[in-house]
Design an enzyme around this catalytic site. Structure first.
Site, mmCIF file in Angstrom:
data_model
loop_
_atom_site.group_PDB
_atom_site.id
_atom_site.type_symbol
_atom_site.label_atom_id
_atom_site.label_comp_id
_atom_site.label_asym_id
_atom_site.label_seq_id
_atom_site.Cartn_x
_atom_site.Cartn_y
_atom_site.Cartn_z
ATOM 1 N N GLU A 90 -30.724 6.914 -22.433
ATOM 2 C CA GLU A 90 -30.739 7.191 -21.008
ATOM 3 C C GLU A 90 -29.475 6.664 -20.361
ATOM 4 O OE1 GLU A 90 -35.470 7.308 -19.950
ATOM 5 O OE2 GLU A 90 -34.339 5.519 -19.505
ATOM 6 N N CYS A 103 -24.110 3.849 -15.338
ATOM 7 C CA CYS A 103 -24.710 2.757 -16.109
ATOM 8 C C CYS A 103 -24.960 3.304 -17.503
ATOM 9 C CB CYS A 103 -26.013 2.334 -15.432
ATOM 10 S SG CYS A 103 -26.922 1.110 -16.367
ATOM 11 N N CYS A 110 -32.673 -2.328 -28.839
ATOM 12 C CA CYS A 110 -31.978 -3.616 -28.765
ATOM 13 C C CYS A 110 -32.738 -4.629 -29.604
ATOM 14 C CB CYS A 110 -31.912 -4.097 -27.318
ATOM 15 S SG CYS A 110 -31.025 -5.671 -27.130
ATOM 16 N N CYS A 114 -35.905 -9.563 -25.430
ATOM 17 C CA CYS A 114 -36.295 -10.167 -24.147
ATOM 18 C C CYS A 114 -37.668 -9.629 -23.748
ATOM 19 C CB CYS A 114 -35.258 -9.871 -23.070
ATOM 20 S SG CYS A 114 -33.598 -10.413 -23.551
ATOM 21 N N CYS A 117 -38.246 -6.686 -21.068
ATOM 22 C CA CYS A 117 -37.326 -5.540 -21.069
ATOM 23 C C CYS A 117 -37.864 -4.386 -21.916
ATOM 24 C CB CYS A 117 -35.971 -5.985 -21.608
ATOM 25 S SG CYS A 117 -34.816 -4.624 -21.877
ATOM 26 N N GLY A 160 -29.404 -1.644 -24.795
ATOM 27 C CA GLY A 160 -28.667 -2.358 -25.831
ATOM 28 C C GLY A 160 -27.829 -3.509 -25.322
ATOM 29 N N GLU A 161 -27.341 -4.303 -26.256
ATOM 30 C CA GLU A 161 -26.542 -5.486 -25.943
ATOM 31 C C GLU A 161 -25.081 -5.193 -26.323
ATOM 32 O OE1 GLU A 161 -26.525 -8.412 -24.414
ATOM 33 O OE2 GLU A 161 -24.548 -8.763 -25.287
ATOM 34 N N SER A 192 -22.458 -6.299 -19.191
ATOM 35 C CA SER A 192 -23.629 -7.155 -18.983
ATOM 36 C C SER A 192 -24.118 -7.670 -20.328
ATOM 37 C CB SER A 192 -24.738 -6.346 -18.294
ATOM 38 O OG SER A 192 -25.886 -7.147 -18.110
ATOM 39 N N SER A 215 -27.129 -12.018 -18.014
ATOM 40 C CA SER A 215 -28.544 -11.892 -17.668
ATOM 41 C C SER A 215 -29.199 -13.249 -17.855
ATOM 42 C CB SER A 215 -29.198 -10.840 -18.560
ATOM 43 O OG SER A 215 -28.546 -9.610 -18.347
ATOM 44 N N LEU A 216 -29.303 -13.981 -16.771
ATOM 45 C CA LEU A 216 -29.712 -15.376 -16.855
ATOM 46 C C LEU A 216 -31.238 -15.521 -16.803
ATOM 47 C CD1 LEU A 216 -28.362 -18.155 -17.096
ATOM 48 C CD2 LEU A 216 -28.439 -18.313 -14.599
ATOM 49 N N HIS A 217 -31.808 -15.154 -15.690
ATOM 50 C CA HIS A 217 -33.271 -15.088 -15.481
ATOM 51 C C HIS A 217 -33.985 -16.424 -15.495
ATOM 52 C CE1 HIS A 217 -32.689 -10.835 -15.738
ATOM 53 N NE2 HIS A 217 -32.424 -10.857 -17.018
ATOM 54 N N ASN A 291 -38.969 -5.151 -12.700
ATOM 55 C CA ASN A 291 -39.518 -3.810 -12.821
ATOM 56 C C ASN A 291 -40.605 -3.882 -13.894
ATOM 57 O OD1 ASN A 291 -39.498 -1.004 -12.261
ATOM 58 N ND2 ASN A 291 -38.337 -0.651 -14.132
ATOM 59 N N CYS A 334 -31.719 1.112 -14.181
ATOM 60 C CA CYS A 334 -30.503 0.737 -14.888
ATOM 61 C C CYS A 334 -30.721 -0.621 -15.523
ATOM 62 C CB CYS A 334 -29.295 0.692 -13.969
ATOM 63 S SG CYS A 334 -27.810 0.156 -14.827
HETATM 64 N N1 SAH Z 1 -28.353 -6.300 -22.973
HETATM 65 C C1 SAH Z 1 -27.577 -6.488 -21.801
HETATM 66 C C2 SAH Z 1 -27.384 -5.223 -20.983
HETATM 67 C C3 SAH Z 1 -28.585 -4.331 -20.849
HETATM 68 S S1 SAH Z 1 -29.948 -5.008 -19.954
HETATM 69 C C4 SAH Z 1 -28.185 -7.593 -20.953
HETATM 70 O O1 SAH Z 1 -29.276 -8.050 -21.254
HETATM 71 O O2 SAH Z 1 -27.517 -8.013 -20.007
HETATM 72 C C5 SAH Z 1 -29.366 -4.808 -18.269
HETATM 73 C C6 SAH Z 1 -30.034 -5.701 -17.229
HETATM 74 O O3 SAH Z 1 -31.380 -5.298 -16.923
HETATM 75 C C7 SAH Z 1 -30.125 -7.122 -17.674
HETATM 76 O O4 SAH Z 1 -29.737 -7.974 -16.638
HETATM 77 C C8 SAH Z 1 -31.587 -7.251 -17.996
HETATM 78 O O5 SAH Z 1 -31.979 -8.588 -18.022
HETATM 79 C C9 SAH Z 1 -32.209 -6.432 -16.901
HETATM 80 N N2 SAH Z 1 -33.598 -6.072 -17.121
HETATM 81 C C10 SAH Z 1 -34.181 -5.740 -18.284
HETATM 82 N N3 SAH Z 1 -35.486 -5.482 -18.101
HETATM 83 C C11 SAH Z 1 -35.736 -5.650 -16.783
HETATM 84 C C12 SAH Z 1 -36.909 -5.502 -15.987
HETATM 85 N N4 SAH Z 1 -38.074 -5.139 -16.510
HETATM 86 N N5 SAH Z 1 -36.802 -5.755 -14.650
HETATM 87 C C13 SAH Z 1 -35.619 -6.111 -14.103
HETATM 88 N N6 SAH Z 1 -34.480 -6.251 -14.822
HETATM 89 C C14 SAH Z 1 -34.540 -6.025 -16.158
HETATM 90 FE FE1 SF4 Z 2 -31.622 -6.298 -25.010
HETATM 91 FE FE2 SF4 Z 2 -30.602 -6.755 -22.549
HETATM 92 FE FE3 SF4 Z 2 -33.126 -5.841 -22.876
HETATM 93 FE FE4 SF4 Z 2 -32.548 -8.345 -23.558
HETATM 94 S S1 SF4 Z 2 -32.457 -7.473 -21.487
HETATM 95 S S2 SF4 Z 2 -33.757 -6.886 -24.775
HETATM 96 S S3 SF4 Z 2 -30.497 -8.097 -24.362
HETATM 97 S S4 SF4 Z 2 -31.259 -4.767 -23.422
#
Ligand code: SAH
Ligand code: SF4
Length: 346
Positions: A90, A103, A110, A114, A117, A160-161, A192, A215-217, A291, A334
């Site tokens: 996508e 994006c 991936c 996480c 995700c 993906g990462e 990212s 992506s800290l969280h 999300n 995205c």
């Molecule tokens: N793998 C990389 C890039 C793809 S993820 C990364 O993790 O940064 C892109 C962004 O979407 C990241 O910041 C990720 O933490 C965030 N993300 C993933 N799932 C999400 C969700 N369910 N709600 C909000 N943000 C999310």
């Molecule tokens: Fe992979 Fe980024 Fe999703 Fe983590 S947030 S599983 S690194 S795509």
């Protein structure tokens, strides 16, 4: 062979080996990256014999959209692209003021796992090639061209990462900013990452003004270990040391992504820990309510918890943006992408 997998020197080398004069590489490069051609027949300044050989031995990788979603306000568009081997990815196009941002994805699935995700929940399928990454940006550039517009920004924030597919991701970026080709602004690229420290350090050495988004969280190791498993390998001290160095090397501020999850990471404790981590760092925080995804029970933070969290960030003067749900479910998509085909179980 996909021509979009080739760097300019590699294309020069191929055409030289075919006995072509050196200016042919420039001509073909312009067809690929300026005119965005998908058809050799259009390349009328190339001799017919060369066009025929190209058609016989190479392809112009331009994956077709097999499904499309457009947001209610028309500003966000999500396309499902089918790759040569049948895998789907996508890609999202966002229109915001004068910016046109793609994006794009770097892997199918991936491996980082996480919890929250959707891409992580589907597991790792394969890396994308540099040409498959480039093609996603060009896909939207062709789309925008019909309205007389240009793609202005690219964020590697799809599936993906990127730093786990480092070489292909960087090759794709270099191809998109090439001054004789697509000419994307060097400062208009964001990578990212989940926080792969060796990759961040390598990126800092590329001599490119790329925006780094992390992506800290979570701002404590105890919580981040749970939400972002790779934190067990590269903990917060190591991650922030790498971010400091990134700022020092590139002069760019670092963005930190934070998906607000009710009662998980929207607490006063986390806000304060975040403030403490960011002291003295040139940084910006992007907040987005989680999300919800099928594989994770967490809920997006309600408005009053978001208000309390942001009040804390304001108090300690951390710059942040709260990404509201403009463009609805698609804009939020995205970075949380997963092909719908896959959701249906295919
Ligand atoms: N793998 C990389 C890039 C793809 S993820 C990364 O993790 O940064 C892109 C962004 O979407 C990241 O910041 C990720 O933490 C965030 N993300 C993933 N799932 C999400 C969700 N369910 N709600 C909000 N943000 C999310
Ligand atoms: Fe992979 Fe980024 Fe999703 Fe983590 S947030 S599983 S690194 S795509």
């Amino acid at each position: 062979m996909n021509l979009y997998d080739l760097s300019f020197p590699a294309l020069q080398e191929m055409l030289a080996a075919w006995g072509e004069p050196s200016y042919r590489a420039r001509q073909l490069w312009e067809w690929l990256y300026v005119h965005l051609a998908t058809d050799f027949d259009r390349m009328t300044n190339l001799p017919r014999a060369l066009r025929e050989r190209l058609a016989a031995e190479t392809v112009i990788g331009a994956p077709a959209a097999v499904d499309t979603l457009v947001s209610a306000d028309g500003e966000t568009r999500k396309d499902l692209l089918r790759l040569a081997d049948g895998e789907t990815i996508e890609v999202v196009l966002m229109r915001y003021e004068r910016r046109r941002t793609a994006c794009i994805s770097t892997q199918v699935g991936c491996a980082m796992g996480c919890a929250f995700c959707a891409t992580g929940q589907m597991g790792f399928r394969r890396n994308l090639t540099s040409g498959e990454i480039v093609a996603q940006a060009l896909h939207f550039a062709r789309h925008l061209r019909r309205d007389g517009e240009r793609l202005t920004n690219v964020v590697l924030m799809g599936m993906g990462e990127p730093l786990a597919n480092y070489d292909a991701s960087l090759a794709a970026i270099r191809r998109l900013i090439h001054p004789q080709g697509f000419r994307l602004g060097r400062r208009h690229v964001t990578v990212s990452t989940v926080g792969l420290v060796p990759g961040i350090r390598r990126l800092a050495e590329e001599n490119l003004p790329i925006t780094l988004a992390v992506s800290l969280h979570a701002a404590t190791d105890a919580l981040r270990d749970r939400l972002v498993p790779v934190n067990r390998r590269y903990g917060l001290d190591e991650l922030f040391a790498a971010c400091q160095d990134y700022v020092k090397r590139t002069g760019r501020r670092v963005s930190f992504e934070w998906a607000l999850i009710a009662e998980v990471n929207d607490t006063a404790e986390q806000a304060q820990a975040l403030c403490a981590r960011l002291v003295g760092l040139k940084a910006h925080v992007n907040l987005i309510p989680l999300n919800p995804t099928p594989g994770y029970a967490g809920r997006p933070s309600p408005d009053e918890r978001i208000a309390a969290f942001t009040a804390e960030l304001r108090r300690c003067r951390v710059p942040f943006t709260l990404r509201l749900r403009r463009g609805g479910e698609i804009r939020a998509g995205c970075g949380q992408l997963r092909s719908r085909r896959d959701e249906r179980g295919g």
